[in-house]
Motif scaffolding. Structure first.
Motif, PDB file in Angstrom:
ATOM      1  N   GLY A 165       0.841  -1.195   0.000  1.00  0.00           N
ATOM      2  CA  GLY A 165       0.000   0.000   0.000  1.00  0.00           C
ATOM      3  C   GLY A 165       0.874   1.241   0.000  1.00  0.00           C
ATOM      4  O   GLY A 165       1.917   1.291   0.660  1.00  0.00           O
ATOM      5  N   ILE A 166       0.480   2.243  -0.761  1.00  0.00           N
ATOM      6  CA  ILE A 166       1.268   3.474  -0.835  1.00  0.00           C
ATOM      7  C   ILE A 166       0.374   4.692  -0.630  1.00  0.00           C
ATOM      8  O   ILE A 166      -0.803   4.669  -0.968  1.00  0.00           O
ATOM      9  N   GLN A 167       0.968   5.715  -0.075  1.00  0.00           N
ATOM     10  CA  GLN A 167       0.281   6.989   0.099  1.00  0.00           C
ATOM     11  C   GLN A 167       0.738   7.889  -1.033  1.00  0.00           C
ATOM     12  O   GLN A 167       1.910   8.211  -1.154  1.00  0.00           O
ATOM     13  N   VAL A 168      -0.196   8.312  -1.891  1.00  0.00           N
ATOM     14  CA  VAL A 168       0.159   9.103  -3.066  1.00  0.00           C
ATOM     15  C   VAL A 168      -0.077  10.596  -2.875  1.00  0.00           C
ATOM     16  O   VAL A 168       0.430  11.399  -3.650  1.00  0.00           O
ATOM     17  N   ARG A 169      -0.852  10.951  -1.865  1.00  0.00           N
ATOM     18  CA  ARG A 169      -1.068  12.343  -1.459  1.00  0.00           C
ATOM     19  C   ARG A 169      -1.273  12.345   0.045  1.00  0.00           C
ATOM     20  O   ARG A 169      -1.362  11.291   0.660  1.00  0.00           O
ATOM     21  N   ASP A 170      -1.384  13.510   0.615  1.00  0.00           N
ATOM     22  CA  ASP A 170      -1.593  13.590   2.062  1.00  0.00           C
ATOM     23  C   ASP A 170      -2.812  12.803   2.516  1.00  0.00           C
ATOM     24  O   ASP A 170      -2.839  12.268   3.617  1.00  0.00           O
ATOM     25  N   ASN A 171      -3.820  12.739   1.672  1.00  0.00           N
ATOM     26  CA  ASN A 171      -5.078  12.099   2.067  1.00  0.00           C
ATOM     27  C   ASN A 171      -5.530  10.985   1.120  1.00  0.00           C
ATOM     28  O   ASN A 171      -6.691  10.604   1.128  1.00  0.00           O
ATOM     29  N   VAL A 172      -4.624  10.459   0.303  1.00  0.00           N
ATOM     30  CA  VAL A 172      -4.986   9.413  -0.659  1.00  0.00           C
ATOM     31  C   VAL A 172      -4.026   8.230  -0.525  1.00  0.00           C
ATOM     32  O   VAL A 172      -2.804   8.397  -0.627  1.00  0.00           O
ATOM     33  N   TRP A 173      -4.612   7.034  -0.311  1.00  0.00           N
ATOM     34  CA  TRP A 173      -3.844   5.802  -0.205  1.00  0.00           C
ATOM     35  C   TRP A 173      -4.344   4.811  -1.240  1.00  0.00           C
ATOM     36  O   TRP A 173      -5.537   4.758  -1.533  1.00  0.00           O
ATOM     37  N   ILE A 174      -3.416   4.010  -1.763  1.00  0.00           N
ATOM     38  CA  ILE A 174      -3.759   2.975  -2.743  1.00  0.00           C
ATOM     39  C   ILE A 174      -3.261   1.635  -2.214  1.00  0.00           C
ATOM     40  O   ILE A 174      -2.108   1.524  -1.789  1.00  0.00           O
ATOM     41  N   TYR A 175      -4.148   0.645  -2.242  1.00  0.00           N
ATOM     42  CA  TYR A 175      -3.820  -0.695  -1.757  1.00  0.00           C
ATOM     43  C   TYR A 175      -4.118  -1.720  -2.853  1.00  0.00           C
ATOM     44  O   TYR A 175      -5.278  -1.871  -3.233  1.00  0.00           O
TER      45      TYR A 175
END
Length: 183
Positions: free
Chosen positions: A23-33
């Protein structure tokens, strides 16, 4: 784009193991799993487990709404999550899956049409990009009329693409062609 509209956005991507990444955080408030599943079918189960692991804190499911990016596999996972955690279900319909051509494109598309009918029956809101698709869904699902919005696909600022300078000359790369269409 959703990050600008919501306090937090958590995206579960149904992937096969060849797309395995954490899982990665692509913005301060957006995560992708990613589900990193062995198959697309297993990705539904893995997506459900992933949502429970990443989005369930202090005996509460963090999401206020569950959005399925299609009425097929993503929509089915979204339906399971929305039902399990008593959240609203929002489904995007970008393909005309009622078209006969759709069924011929993949051996699983007949099943996807059945899944889409089930998912749309339970959606709180449905987003389509064309009026004709709206009418088709209403024809199949009488209770859907007040639930459907016609909205174009989200497009970010296109000036970056419009103003970009080409780095390759396609006519030079493909001199055998007089006419080139790039899609």
């Amino acid at each position: 784009g959703y990050g600008d509209l919501f306090e937090e956005v958590h995206v579960i991507v149904l992937t096969t193991e060849k797309f395995d990444f954490g899982g990665i955080q692509v913005r301060d408030n957006v995560w992708i799993y990613p589900t990193s599943s062995h198959s697309l079918l297993w990705s539904l189960y893995d997506g459900y487990r992933l949502a429970k692991r990443e989005l369930y804190f202090a005996e509460n499911f963090r999401a206020d709404v569950v959005i399925g990016s299609d009425p097929f596999e993503c929509g089915l996972l979204a339906r399971f999550l929305a039902r399990r955690y008593s959240r609203g279900l929002y489904i995007d319909v970008l393909n005309n899956f009622y078209d006969a051509y759709f069924r011929t494109q993949n051996e699983h598309n007949d099943t996807r049409v059945l899944v889409a009918r089930y998912v749309l029956k339970h959606a709180n809101r449905i987003r389509v990009t064309e009026a004709s698709m709206r009418e088709r869904i209403i024809k199949q699902h009488k209770n859907a009329e007040g639930k459907i919005s016609i909205l174009p696909q989200f497009v970010a600022d296109l000036s970056e693409w419009r103003d970009a300078q080409p780095t390759k000359d396609l006519h030079q790369l493909y001199p055998q062609f007089k006419f080139i269409i790039l899609m």
